[in-house]
Design a protein around this motif. Structure first.
Motif, PDB file in Angstrom:
ATOM      1  N   ARG A  79      51.122  45.880  38.948  1.00 23.61           N
ATOM      2  CA  ARG A  79      49.510  45.138  38.921  1.00 23.61           C
ATOM      3  C   ARG A  79      49.462  44.310  40.260  1.00 23.61           C
ATOM      4  N   TYR A  80      47.399  44.524  40.835  1.00 29.80           N
ATOM      5  CA  TYR A  80      47.642  45.054  42.104  1.00 29.80           C
ATOM      6  C   TYR A  80      46.495  44.319  42.285  1.00 29.80           C
ATOM      7  N   GLY A  81      45.550  43.779  43.218  1.00 36.42           N
ATOM      8  CA  GLY A  81      43.627  43.288  43.095  1.00 36.42           C
ATOM      9  C   GLY A  81      43.463  44.586  44.592  1.00 36.42           C
ATOM     10  N   LEU A  82      42.645  44.007  44.183  1.00 36.07           N
ATOM     11  CA  LEU A  82      40.595  45.178  45.132  1.00 36.07           C
ATOM     12  C   LEU A  82      40.122  43.860  45.466  1.00 36.07           C
ATOM     13  N   PHE A  83      40.096  44.135  47.022  1.00 32.07           N
ATOM     14  CA  PHE A  83      39.515  43.278  47.695  1.00 32.07           C
ATOM     15  C   PHE A  83      37.890  44.041  47.645  1.00 32.07           C
ATOM     16  N   THR A  84      36.247  44.009  47.032  1.00 31.61           N
ATOM     17  CA  THR A  84      35.413  44.657  47.625  1.00 31.61           C
ATOM     18  C   THR A  84      33.872  43.691  47.982  1.00 31.61           C
ATOM     19  N   THR A  85      33.001  44.752  47.951  1.00 30.56           N
ATOM     20  CA  THR A  85      31.810  43.863  48.686  1.00 30.56           C
ATOM     21  C   THR A  85      30.415  44.915  47.146  1.00 30.56           C
ATOM     22  N   GLY A  86      29.948  43.479  47.205  1.00 30.36           N
ATOM     23  CA  GLY A  86      29.153  43.536  46.085  1.00 30.36           C
ATOM     24  C   GLY A  86      29.076  42.590  45.363  1.00 30.36           C
ATOM     25  N   ALA A  87      28.104  43.841  44.002  1.00 30.70           N
ATOM     26  CA  ALA A  87      28.667  42.355  42.990  1.00 30.70           C
ATOM     27  C   ALA A  87      29.743  41.563  41.941  1.00 30.70           C
TER      28      ALA A  87
END
Length: 407
Positions: free
Chosen positions: A84-92
């Motif tokens: 299990r991990y995470g993901l930094f994103t941009t947008g909504a």
């Protein structure tokens, strides 16, 4: 005839001499340009080392399927990892939790989304893969409070997760370079279940705590003082036994506390996750990974630890690599240390962790992982990671008796 050859020889001599001089000058210019280029690259590398970094994209969102709750990313050594991990994103959305790998091919990886994403969600393609998993303290569903720790640079924010019923055992968690407090949240539920109060603190120039005069990292050489102030806070609020837990550069900070803290008499143990134990090993490794010629890396190291280099990097003072080399200072260690490190770290090599375990087998317990990559051991194998920490705490009588009966 002989005199004619001597005359010809004398006549050619000035031209030959001029040619040699021109060649020597040209070689000198080229050498000067090469040395200037090496120095310029080395200077930029040295500045990068001490400049607080911002999160940079390291993968690309290829496809997002809200109906199936899946996401497809470009394949990297990190994005293909199980767990299990995470993901930094941009947008909504700013951050997504990721589950298991569903499908992988030569160039992409499809993973399960553990954050519910509504239909029509728009995200930019660039993204940053993360081992944090939790990015906010309320996601743990545990009682906590925010506080400020008074330090030499100003008030440093911290979260405190009190043990049920209180505890005289506190764990002070220290995040790594270019990260923030949220990096440490993964360890809180385990420690809470064992009856240990956890403080997750910040330090100068990390983007949450105040900026120092120079605004640069000292790789643990000054940052430890801010965390030492947090240790003092813990003592004033009931901590009798203090465990330090450092992640990556946070490990270097924890080790400086172990060696130099004003509260050393209350420290009872140190847990290190993917730690920096000797910066020179780390920086030489990263230089090789970047494809830098060895002279460039060595000149960057020289700059970092010199007065003239401090002016170049604007760090205000040389980096004391000898003081930060805990393998060389192993005899000064007093308390038991648990190291969790992957031999496939990919960022901070485990070499110095092995060396420290060999130097102090009486104090250091090294748990070697494989495949897990840098600070992603919990994500990759949470069960083993948790078991290793709990067993170590139990072996050193650091689990409060009441809590131990419930786990």
């Amino acid at each position: 005839m002989a005199s004619s050859r001597r005359a010809a020889s004398r006549g050619a001599s000035p031209a030959v001499s001029l040619g040699l001089r021109t060649l020597i000058v040209a070689l000198g210019v080229l050498l000067g340009l090469s040395l200037a280029a090496i120095a310029g690259v080395a200077g930029r590398i040295a500045r990068l080392v001490v400049t607080p970094s911002r999160r940079r994209p390291d993968t690309t969102i290829v496809a997002l399927d809200p109906a199936a709750q899946t996401i497809t990313l470009t394949r990297t050594p990190d994005t293909e990892l199980p767990g299990r991990y995470g993901l930094f994103t941009t947008g909504a959305e700013e951050y997504l939790k990721l589950g298991s790998v569903l499908q992988a091919d030569a160039g992409t990886v499809k993973r399960k989304l553990l954050t519910e994403v509504p239909t029509g969600t728009q995200l930019a393609d660039p993204a940053a893969f993360s081992g944090w998993y939790y990015d906010r303290p309320e996601q743990l569903h545990l009682p906590y409070r925010s506080t400020l720790i008074g330090s030499a640079v100003g008030p440093c924010p911290a979260w405190i997760f009190p043990a049920d019923g209180g505890s005289d055992v506190w764990c002070i968690q220290i995040h790594g370079r270019g990260a923030a407090r949220a990096e440490c949240l993964r360890a809180v539920p385990l420690l809470h279940s064992l009856g240990i109060t956890t403080m997750v603190t910040s330090y100068r120039n990390d983007g949450e705590a105040p900026r120092s005069r120079t605004g640069t990292y000292m790789l643990g050489a000054t940052e430890w003082r801010d965390v030492d102030a947090a240790v003092g806070y813990a003592r004033r609020h009931g901590a009798e036994r203090i465990i330090l837990m450092g992640w990556s550069m946070g490990g270097a900070i924890a080790l400086q506390l172990e060696l130099s803290s004003a509260h050393r008499d209350r420290i009872v143990g140190v847990i290190l996750e993917s730690p920096v134990v000797d910066w020179r090993i780390v920086l030489r490794y990263q230089g090789r990974e970047m494809g830098l010629p060895e002279p460039v890396t060595e000149l960057a190291l020289t700059a970092l630890q010199s007065e003239w280099g401090a002016a170049l990097t604007r760090s205000g003072a040389p980096i004391p690599f000898d003081r930060l080399d805990v393998v060389a200072r192993a005899e000064e260690l007093r308390h038991p240390i648990l190291i969790l490190h992957s031999d496939d770290d990919g960022f901070v090599p485990s070499e110095a962790s092995h060396q420290l375990a060999e130097a102090r087998p009486d104090l250091v317990d090294l748990q070697v992982f494989a495949v897990a990559r840098h600070t992603k051991l919990w994500n990759y194998d949470q069960e083993r990671w948790s078991r290793a920490i709990e067993s170590w705490l139990d072996a050193h009588a650091l689990i409060p008796r009441d809590a131990g009966a419930d786990t």
